[in-house]
Motif scaffolding. Sequence first.
Motif, PDB file in Angstrom:
ATOM      1  N   GLY A   6      20.348 -17.823   6.234  1.00  0.00           N
ATOM      2  CA  GLY A   6      19.903 -16.616   6.915  1.00  0.00           C
ATOM      3  C   GLY A   6      18.856 -15.910   6.077  1.00  0.00           C
ATOM      4  O   GLY A   6      18.394 -16.440   5.069  1.00  0.00           O
ATOM      5  N   PHE A   7      18.514 -14.702   6.498  1.00  0.00           N
ATOM      6  CA  PHE A   7      17.425 -13.987   5.849  1.00  0.00           C
ATOM      7  C   PHE A   7      17.781 -12.531   5.580  1.00  0.00           C
ATOM      8  O   PHE A   7      18.553 -11.923   6.320  1.00  0.00           O
ATOM      9  N   GLU A   8      17.206 -11.989   4.511  1.00  0.00           N
ATOM     10  CA  GLU A   8      17.248 -10.549   4.248  1.00  0.00           C
ATOM     11  C   GLU A   8      15.840 -10.028   4.487  1.00  0.00           C
ATOM     12  O   GLU A   8      14.899 -10.429   3.802  1.00  0.00           O
ATOM     13  N   LEU A   9      15.695  -9.175   5.466  1.00  0.00           N
ATOM     14  CA  LEU A   9      14.378  -8.673   5.853  1.00  0.00           C
ATOM     15  C   LEU A   9      13.968  -7.503   4.975  1.00  0.00           C
ATOM     16  O   LEU A   9      14.692  -6.518   4.871  1.00  0.00           O
ATOM     17  N   MET A  10      12.804  -7.606   4.342  1.00  0.00           N
ATOM     18  CA  MET A  10      12.260  -6.510   3.543  1.00  0.00           C
ATOM     19  C   MET A  10      11.310  -5.681   4.410  1.00  0.00           C
ATOM     20  O   MET A  10      10.348  -6.209   4.970  1.00  0.00           O
ATOM     21  N   MET A  11      11.583  -4.390   4.526  1.00  0.00           N
ATOM     22  CA  MET A  11      10.726  -3.497   5.298  1.00  0.00           C
ATOM     23  C   MET A  11       9.551  -3.029   4.441  1.00  0.00           C
ATOM     24  O   MET A  11       9.711  -2.769   3.230  1.00  0.00           O
ATOM     25  N   TYR A  12       8.375  -2.911   5.055  1.00  0.00           N
ATOM     26  CA  TYR A  12       7.177  -2.428   4.371  1.00  0.00           C
ATOM     27  C   TYR A  12       6.597  -1.206   5.088  1.00  0.00           C
ATOM     28  O   TYR A  12       6.702  -1.105   6.319  1.00  0.00           O
ATOM     29  N   LYS A  13       5.985  -0.336   4.315  1.00  0.00           N
ATOM     30  CA  LYS A  13       5.502   0.940   4.849  1.00  0.00           C
ATOM     31  C   LYS A  13       4.522   0.761   6.006  1.00  0.00           C
ATOM     32  O   LYS A  13       4.568   1.499   6.996  1.00  0.00           O
ATOM     33  N   ALA A  14       3.637  -0.216   5.903  1.00  0.00           N
ATOM     34  CA  ALA A  14       2.618  -0.426   6.935  1.00  0.00           C
ATOM     35  C   ALA A  14       3.225  -0.793   8.287  1.00  0.00           C
ATOM     36  O   ALA A  14       2.589  -0.619   9.331  1.00  0.00           O
ATOM     37  N   TRP A  15       4.454  -1.282   8.285  1.00  0.00           N
ATOM     38  CA  TRP A  15       5.087  -1.737   9.527  1.00  0.00           C
ATOM     39  C   TRP A  15       5.633  -0.592  10.376  1.00  0.00           C
ATOM     40  O   TRP A  15       5.954  -0.802  11.545  1.00  0.00           O
ATOM     41  N   TYR A  16       5.785   0.611   9.803  1.00  0.00           N
ATOM     42  CA  TYR A  16       6.336   1.707  10.591  1.00  0.00           C
ATOM     43  C   TYR A  16       5.452   2.049  11.793  1.00  0.00           C
ATOM     44  O   TYR A  16       5.945   2.494  12.823  1.00  0.00           O
ATOM     45  N   GLU A  18       4.021   0.025  13.692  1.00  0.00           N
ATOM     46  CA  GLU A  18       4.203  -0.960  14.754  1.00  0.00           C
ATOM     47  C   GLU A  18       5.643  -1.471  14.790  1.00  0.00           C
ATOM     48  O   GLU A  18       5.903  -2.641  15.072  1.00  0.00           O
ATOM     49  N   ILE A  19       6.580  -0.579  14.513  1.00  0.00           N
ATOM     50  CA  ILE A  19       7.967  -0.999  14.356  1.00  0.00           C
ATOM     51  C   ILE A  19       8.571  -1.537  15.655  1.00  0.00           C
ATOM     52  O   ILE A  19       9.373  -2.476  15.631  1.00  0.00           O
ATOM     53  N   ASP A  20       8.176  -0.994  16.800  1.00  0.00           N
ATOM     54  CA  ASP A  20       8.717  -1.499  18.064  1.00  0.00           C
ATOM     55  C   ASP A  20       8.241  -2.925  18.325  1.00  0.00           C
ATOM     56  O   ASP A  20       9.018  -3.771  18.805  1.00  0.00           O
ATOM     57  N   ASP A  21       6.980  -3.207  18.003  1.00  0.00           N
ATOM     58  CA  ASP A  21       6.469  -4.576  18.134  1.00  0.00           C
ATOM     59  C   ASP A  21       7.185  -5.508  17.158  1.00  0.00           C
ATOM     60  O   ASP A  21       7.465  -6.664  17.477  1.00  0.00           O
ATOM     61  N   LEU A  22       7.465  -4.992  15.960  1.00  0.00           N
ATOM     62  CA  LEU A  22       8.175  -5.786  14.958  1.00  0.00           C
ATOM     63  C   LEU A  22       9.572  -6.137  15.446  1.00  0.00           C
ATOM     64  O   LEU A  22      10.015  -7.287  15.320  1.00  0.00           O
ATOM     65  N   TYR A  60      11.720   7.450   7.129  1.00  0.00           N
ATOM     66  CA  TYR A  60      11.682   5.999   6.897  1.00  0.00           C
ATOM     67  C   TYR A  60      13.088   5.398   7.019  1.00  0.00           C
ATOM     68  O   TYR A  60      13.283   4.346   7.642  1.00  0.00           O
ATOM     69  N   PHE A  61      14.064   6.063   6.424  1.00  0.00           N
ATOM     70  CA  PHE A  61      15.417   5.512   6.405  1.00  0.00           C
ATOM     71  C   PHE A  61      15.985   5.393   7.821  1.00  0.00           C
ATOM     72  O   PHE A  61      16.603   4.382   8.168  1.00  0.00           O
ATOM     73  N   LYS A  62      15.781   6.408   8.638  1.00  0.00           N
ATOM     74  CA  LYS A  62      16.290   6.361  10.007  1.00  0.00           C
ATOM     75  C   LYS A  62      15.621   5.246  10.808  1.00  0.00           C
ATOM     76  O   LYS A  62      16.270   4.584  11.626  1.00  0.00           O
ATOM     77  N   GLU A  63      14.340   5.019  10.566  1.00  0.00           N
ATOM     78  CA  GLU A  63      13.652   3.918  11.236  1.00  0.00           C
ATOM     79  C   GLU A  63      14.187   2.568  10.763  1.00  0.00           C
ATOM     80  O   GLU A  63      14.337   1.633  11.556  1.00  0.00           O
TER      81      GLU A  63
END
Length: 243
Positions: A6-16, A18-22, A60-63
């Motif tokens: 499986g995978f552990e997903l690392m979140m990055y600031k630039a993705w916020y 487009e988070i719905d697309d992600l 950020y945390f809530k997202e």
Amino acid sequence: ELSCDGFELMMYKAWYEEIDDLISYLKELQLYIPVVHCEKNIGSCISASTTEEMERAFTYFKEDCRLAKEISAQKLVLHLWGGRVSDSNFETNLYCYKELNDIAKQYGLELLIENIVCNVKDPMTRWCQLVEWYPNIRLVFDTKMAAFHGQLELLYQKEYEWLWKNGHICHYHIGDYGSTAMDWANLKSLPIGKGNIDFNSFATFLKKTNYNGFLTLEGTAFNDNGEADIALLNQCFEIMRGW
């Protein structure tokens, strides 16, 4: 191509932005992603302690929580402190944990605090303070972070066995470290066997404690062409399965 489970997903600031697309993209991939690693700047924002930075941290945390719930993750890994300020305002970080944990619970997620490097005290000292304040806190032990502070061997000592006996440590990040203590220029995680961590002792410890939870490989591995070295990473997975 990776032989992991499986995978552990690392979140990055630039993705916020487009988070719905992600979220849609990740759902389409149908990967098993049981763990989400929160955006690392959350800890830095909390440590900065200004009103603006604190608001950014919680936004950020809530997202991150929303994303984790949408992709059916179970756990959140968090850097509770960070940046140049690091653990110099640690009482603020202590206070913030409760609200962050309450938010994670609202999303049905288990919050895990990592033994992040410090520039005032050290990760084990900060963990002990957290456990004193929050007896039910859950933690993720990073081998490279511990080795950076010369604290990997503490994991095996009777003085600290309460960390695993009482169920605080419930996740491990596996990365090698190839230098001496506190060498900031060589902080990056290496693949297993490319540094100087004694993973035979670590494997013995896992067996002794009957650990059966997640292990996340965090080794930086690229080939001569600058591409991800899939073969090397798969070798690391086989080593880990051998443990």
